[in-house]
Write an enzyme that holds these catalytic residues in place. Structure first.
Site, mmCIF file in Angstrom:
data_model
loop_
_atom_site.group_PDB
_atom_site.id
_atom_site.type_symbol
_atom_site.label_atom_id
_atom_site.label_comp_id
_atom_site.label_asym_id
_atom_site.label_seq_id
_atom_site.Cartn_x
_atom_site.Cartn_y
_atom_site.Cartn_z
ATOM 1 N N SER A 158 1.998 1.270 0.511
ATOM 2 C CA SER A 158 0.988 0.710 -0.391
ATOM 3 C C SER A 158 0.847 1.603 -1.606
ATOM 4 O O SER A 158 1.133 2.804 -1.552
ATOM 5 C CB SER A 158 -0.365 0.615 0.320
ATOM 6 O OG SER A 158 -1.411 0.322 -0.591
ATOM 7 N N TYR A 181 -6.706 3.683 5.572
ATOM 8 C CA TYR A 181 -5.593 2.857 5.081
ATOM 9 C C TYR A 181 -4.655 3.680 4.204
ATOM 10 O O TYR A 181 -3.449 3.766 4.456
ATOM 11 C CB TYR A 181 -6.143 1.658 4.301
ATOM 12 C CG TYR A 181 -5.072 0.743 3.760
ATOM 13 C CD1 TYR A 181 -4.451 -0.186 4.582
ATOM 14 C CD2 TYR A 181 -4.681 0.800 2.423
ATOM 15 C CE1 TYR A 181 -3.462 -1.042 4.092
ATOM 16 C CE2 TYR A 181 -3.697 -0.044 1.929
ATOM 17 C CZ TYR A 181 -3.091 -0.958 2.764
ATOM 18 O OH TYR A 181 -2.114 -1.791 2.274
#
Length: 274
Positions: A158, A181
């Site tokens: 990401s 995350y």
């Protein structure tokens, strides 16, 4: 050299072809994983789509078989946090592929919406277990099959493995971005580099894609102001369209990228340049 003195080279069609390859896509029926699965099937691969939601995988594989009937596309159930489930899918894939695997994609993710204030120890452990440790477990078990075919691995990270979320964008619990995350995705990027070094002697390539903002359609419809803010943060002034991952995925998993390993391609509209 050819008769004119120029270096011979394969055609682009040959380089990008995935004919008769076997690809396992963990999370392959999800928002981004489905686009990667679709791209592989379009270029001739036999695609195995796997996740905890077997009904979702089966529905998507039915779609693949209708559009690309020449391939052998399958749905398998797997929980990458469960050791027995992992062992079972390795056995199933070994049978279906006659003992070898050409492409492994790690695109699975699940986690709760949390802020730093609201996230619990259990939430953190769960997110890291799925997003980072799960990738480790998958690769560890499938490397023997990848060795047989000198296959390659693609991990999905990401933009938040590179940069921190702007707290001004995530100012509510509903739209929060949990600290677990980005930490897990940064770990995936480093793990990709590590593996590219230590698996190179087996001729296994390992690469990574870091997607930018690709919010679900439901998020877009329900939160137009938030989407406008995301777009404004991006040099291209828009959010991503899931199909825009297809090109990078195919490049890294085909012979078109045969001299690429340990790389992380940011498909983020330029988000991480500033």
């Amino acid at each position: 050299m050819n008769k004119n003195g120029y270096q011979d080279s394969p055609s682009l069609n040959e380089l990008f072809s995935l004919n008769d390859k076997f690809a396992l896509v963990i999370g392959g029926a999800g928002l981004l994983g489905s686009q990667i699965s679709n791209a592989f099937a379009e270029l001739g691969a036999n695609v195995i789509v796997a996740s905890r939601d077997i009904s979702k995988c089966q529905e998507f594989v039915k779609h693949l078989n209708e559009i690309y009937p020449d391939g052998m596309h399958l749905a398998l159930e797997v929980d990458i946090t469960d050791g027995d489930s992992m062992k079972n899918i390795v056995k199933e894939v070994e049978v279906k592929t006659n003992g070898g695997l050409d492409i492994l994609v790690n695109s699975g993710w699940s986690g709760r919406k949390n802020t730093f204030d609201s996230i619990s120890n259990d939430d953190w452990d769960n997110d890291i277990d799925v997003c980072l440790s799960g990738v480790f477990r998958v690769i560890k078990l499938f490397v023997p099959l990848l060795k047989k075919n000198e296959g390659n691995i693609l991990n999905i990270a990401s933009m938040y493995g590179h940069v921190a979320p702007d707290y001004r964008l995530y100012d509510s619990e509903k739209l929060s971005n949990p600290p677990s995350y980005g930490a897990a995705k940064a770990g995936i990027i480093q793990f990709t580099k590590y593996l590219s070094s230590f698996l190179s002697s087996d001729n296994i390539r390992v690469n990574c894609i870091s997607p930018g903002p690709f919010p679900y359609e439901s998020t877009q419809k329900e939160n137009p102001d938030f989407i406008s803010k995301l777009a404004a943060k991006n040099p291209l002034n828009r959010i991503g369209k899931p199909y825009e991952l297809k090109g990078a995925a195919v490049l890294l998993c085909s012979n078109a990228g045969s001299y690429m390993t340990g790389q992380n391609i940011c498909v983020d509209g330029g988000w991480t340049i500033w």
